[in-house]
Design a protein around this motif. Sequence first.
Motif, PDB file in Angstrom:
ATOM      1  N   SER A 203       6.426 -13.423   5.116  1.00  0.00           N
ATOM      2  CA  SER A 203       7.592 -13.587   4.241  1.00  0.00           C
ATOM      3  C   SER A 203       7.701 -14.167   2.927  1.00  0.00           C
ATOM      4  N   MET A 204       6.191 -12.567   2.802  1.00  0.00           N
ATOM      5  CA  MET A 204       6.592 -12.499   1.227  1.00  0.00           C
ATOM      6  C   MET A 204       6.565 -10.305   0.934  1.00  0.00           C
ATOM      7  N   ARG A 205       7.134 -10.363  -0.221  1.00  0.00           N
ATOM      8  CA  ARG A 205       7.370  -9.306  -0.896  1.00  0.00           C
ATOM      9  C   ARG A 205       6.089  -8.235  -1.511  1.00  0.00           C
ATOM     10  N   LEU A 206       6.466  -7.702  -1.060  1.00  0.00           N
ATOM     11  CA  LEU A 206       4.724  -6.641  -1.745  1.00  0.00           C
ATOM     12  C   LEU A 206       5.216  -5.483  -2.154  1.00  0.00           C
ATOM     13  N   SER A 207       4.823  -5.047  -3.771  1.00  0.00           N
ATOM     14  CA  SER A 207       4.806  -3.534  -4.461  1.00  0.00           C
ATOM     15  C   SER A 207       3.485  -2.854  -4.399  1.00  0.00           C
ATOM     16  N   VAL A 208       3.681  -2.097  -4.437  1.00  0.00           N
ATOM     17  CA  VAL A 208       2.206  -1.484  -4.676  1.00  0.00           C
ATOM     18  C   VAL A 208       2.162  -0.082  -5.569  1.00  0.00           C
ATOM     19  N   LEU A 209       1.920  -0.140  -6.488  1.00  0.00           N
ATOM     20  CA  LEU A 209       1.639   0.714  -7.577  1.00  0.00           C
ATOM     21  C   LEU A 209       1.060   1.095  -8.734  1.00  0.00           C
ATOM     22  N   PRO A 210       0.901   1.903  -9.369  1.00  0.00           N
ATOM     23  CA  PRO A 210       0.331   2.815 -10.252  1.00  0.00           C
ATOM     24  C   PRO A 210      -0.009   1.398 -11.591  1.00  0.00           C
ATOM     25  N   VAL A 211      -1.026   1.332 -11.622  1.00  0.00           N
ATOM     26  CA  VAL A 211      -1.456   0.107 -12.841  1.00  0.00           C
ATOM     27  C   VAL A 211      -0.181   0.283 -13.620  1.00  0.00           C
TER      28      VAL A 211
END
Length: 308
Positions: A203-211
């Motif tokens: 149910s949640m969006r996810l972002s995996v990003l450089p700091v």
Amino acid sequence: MENIVLISHGGMAEGVKVSLEMIVGQQEHIHTVSLRPDGDNIQFENELNEKMKALNGSTLIIADLLGGTPCNVAVKNYLNVEDVEIIAGMTLSIVIEAVVNQQVSIKELIGLAKENIVDVKAGMNKAEKDISEANLEAELSNFSEYAGKANIVNTRIDERLIHGQVAGIWSTSLDTQRIIVANDEAAADPLQKSSLRMAAPTSMRLSVLPVTEAAENILSGKYGKQRLFLLFKNPTDVLKFIEAGGPIQAVNVGNMSYKEGAREVTKSIQVLETEETVFETIASKGVNVTAQLVPNDPVIDFMKKLRS
């Protein structure tokens, strides 16, 4: 439910309770009754009835196996007892949900159990084919009006990133809409990104990003009014985020595992001397640093504990 009783063949019930308490902390209202390898239905029935007599209020019995002796004995004795519910098919996920959401219905628990049976390899392959982060954000192409107005509901340091405490407890209790994992290594590793997408609630969006990119996106208002949960692997990433202009007023330290030379600050937090220095720098920037494993635990002044 005011009480939850886990019943099983052998040590399964006790094992689930131990695993549960690793994730959500000690639970006084969770009880276990086991059919011992040298026991029988009479032994089990006596122990279950003794346990139930000691409890006050509504009770949920969760059995390991439909049609097994523990389940059959529970049905025989409590089928027509109004304030006792019985379900079969024990999993850690439904026990966690029953603990953290005492208003959850039996129907919802059974639905959750079905949702948590997943072909992980197939899911990983699908996650790797997901559309890019840029496309995911197309709906917010005009986000300048949100610059500087990020709705951050929690900022947490957790070496394990997305796992039971984050996905099943913190995120849901805070009505999170997007989890942002800010870590350079995770962002550069397609396999780890896919694994994190699998672990995140659907149910949640996810972002995996450089700091630095995470800081830039948040500052620019890229996520609009979404309720954001910021997740860091270590204090160094938090400091890097702050130095990139990332808006942090408070950070919750959850899990930092033992490393050679680390000392214990709390049971779940082991800190190296170099990391102590980083925490001091973070605190010097006006950030309130606390420790709290799960929402029901008391909030600890982490810096006071670190300096003691």
